[in-house]
Write an enzyme that holds these catalytic residues in place. Structure first.
Site, PDB file in Angstrom:
ATOM      1  N   CYS A   1       0.692  -1.181  -0.213  1.00 34.69           N
ATOM      2  CA  CYS A   1       0.041   0.113  -0.212  1.00 34.69           C
ATOM      3  C   CYS A   1       0.937   1.040   0.579  1.00 34.69           C
ATOM      4  O   CYS A   1       1.169   1.782  -1.169  1.00 34.69           O
ATOM      5  CB  CYS A   1      -0.889  -0.455   0.952  1.00 34.69           C
ATOM      6  SG  CYS A   1      -2.686   1.278   0.757  1.00 34.69           S
TER       7      CYS A   1
ATOM      8  N   HIS B   1      -3.246  -4.856   1.816  1.00 35.89           N
ATOM      9  CA  HIS B   1      -2.369  -5.253   3.145  1.00 35.89           C
ATOM     10  C   HIS B   1      -2.557  -6.878   3.529  1.00 35.89           C
ATOM     11  O   HIS B   1      -3.242  -6.774   4.626  1.00 35.89           O
ATOM     12  CB  HIS B   1      -3.147  -4.217   3.844  1.00 35.89           C
ATOM     13  CG  HIS B   1      -3.235  -3.031   4.053  1.00 35.89           C
ATOM     14  ND1 HIS B   1      -2.125  -2.219   4.841  1.00 35.89           N
ATOM     15  CD2 HIS B   1      -3.730  -1.874   3.232  1.00 35.89           C
ATOM     16  CE1 HIS B   1      -1.561  -0.667   4.804  1.00 35.89           C
ATOM     17  NE2 HIS B   1      -3.165  -0.887   3.657  1.00 35.89           N
TER      18      HIS B   1
ATOM     19  N   GLU C   1      -0.900  -7.837   5.105  1.00 34.85           N
ATOM     20  CA  GLU C   1      -0.228  -7.843   6.869  1.00 34.85           C
ATOM     21  C   GLU C   1      -1.227  -7.538   7.792  1.00 34.85           C
ATOM     22  O   GLU C   1      -1.313  -7.570   9.358  1.00 34.85           O
ATOM     23  CB  GLU C   1       1.081  -6.869   7.143  1.00 34.85           C
ATOM     24  CG  GLU C   1       0.051  -5.175   7.283  1.00 34.85           C
ATOM     25  CD  GLU C   1       0.593  -4.509   5.446  1.00 34.85           C
ATOM     26  OE1 GLU C   1       0.449  -5.213   5.158  1.00 34.85           O
ATOM     27  OE2 GLU C   1       1.007  -3.330   6.020  1.00 34.85           O
TER      28      GLU C   1
END
Ligand code: GLN
Length: 278
Positions: A96, A249, A251
């Site tokens: 991102c 994302h 993560e």
């Protein structure tokens, strides 16, 4: 010989902690999946040049690209980061905001307001999905994760996400044409110093994933009339040699598949660089 590979996560702002968690999870999976001697991994937070110098590979997390670049400039990290990515071409992954920083050109950006690191010959469009759909999740198909059988879709988390709107021509120096555009910033050029960087100049940008169906959704939700043919899908994952970027994302999920794939890429790059037979 067992090699020790240090992977850093830039920890100036944003979701760096989440990346570290998933890296550890992915390394455990990698160790249990392999019958051979595996690499030893060291995962570290990067806030200084000394920490960056210790890294064999680096993640730039999601967050706010303007803030990250500002803090990096104040911490005297911008130039070392450019050296890491563009001179030495060490494996780097941006998610991102991290993808924005790795692009050679980014629009919707005030000149002087943000600096890019660069490394991938693309132009990104920041906050591409606009206000109404600033944040959403969508199941995405990531063909590069496929290991024989078709893999399960990945939960794509998009938060004020950029997309790659243009693949730029290879340019040894600065992207001068891009520099003429309003509200667009470009990354400064870098000289090539070593063989790895020289070789990397030949790498093409590969499109690894697209987000389809935006056109269909827009039509269904708002009655906007757009040409579906022209909206063949937004580019949300790209790779140019060792430099990889995703709009979304990973993560912010607990799915380690992309981290696992990336650690394998890092391992290969490390072996090549150090002349170890993979
Ligand atoms: N829109 C943000 C930027 O320009 C990126 C958002 C994110 O990383 N979630 O930096």
């Amino acid at each position: 010989m067992m090699s020790k590979i240090t992977v850093g996560v830039l920890a100036l702002q944003g979701a760096f902690y989440e990346h570290l968690q998933l890296l550890r999870k992915a390394a455990d999976l990698l160790a249990s999946a392999s019958s051979q001697e595996v690499s030893q991994w060291d995962f570290i937070e990067v806030r200084t040049k000394a920490q960056l110098d210790a890294c064999d590979a680096l993640i730039l997390p999601g967050g706010e690209s303007t803030t990250i670049s500002l803090v990096a400039a104040r911490s005297n990290l911008l130039e070392p980061l450019r050296d890491f990515v563009k001179l030495h071409r060490k494996p780097t992954w941006g998610t991102c905001a991290g993808l924005i920083l790795l692009a050679e050109s980014a629009n919707r950006t005030k000149k002087g307001g943000q600096e890019l690191i660069g490394g991938i010959d693309v132009r990104v469009n920041r906050n591409h999905f606009g206000r109404q759909t600033e944040s959403f999740q969508a199941p995405i198909d990531l063909p590069f994760l496929q290991d024989g059988a078709k893999s399960l879709p990945f939960n794509g988390v998009f938060i004020r996400a950029p997309v790659v709107e243009k693949i730029l021509p290879h340019q040894k120096g600065i992207q001068t044409e891009e520099d003429q555009r309003a509200e667009t910033v470009v990354a400064p050029s870098r000289e090539v110093v070593d063989a790895a960087a020289q070789k990397a100049l030949e790498d093409e940008v590969e499109v690894l994933a697209k987000l389809p169906g935006r056109a269909a959704r827009l039509v269904a939700n708002s009655g906007v009339n757009i040409d579906a043919e022209k909206e063949a899908g937004d580019i949300i994952a790209v790779k140019q040699g060792n430099v990889f970027g995703t709009s979304f994302h990973p993560e912010l999920t607990d799915d380690p598949r992309i981290h696992l794939w990336w650690l394998r890429q890092v391992q290969d790059a490390f072996s090549k660089r150090n002349g170890i037979a993979a």
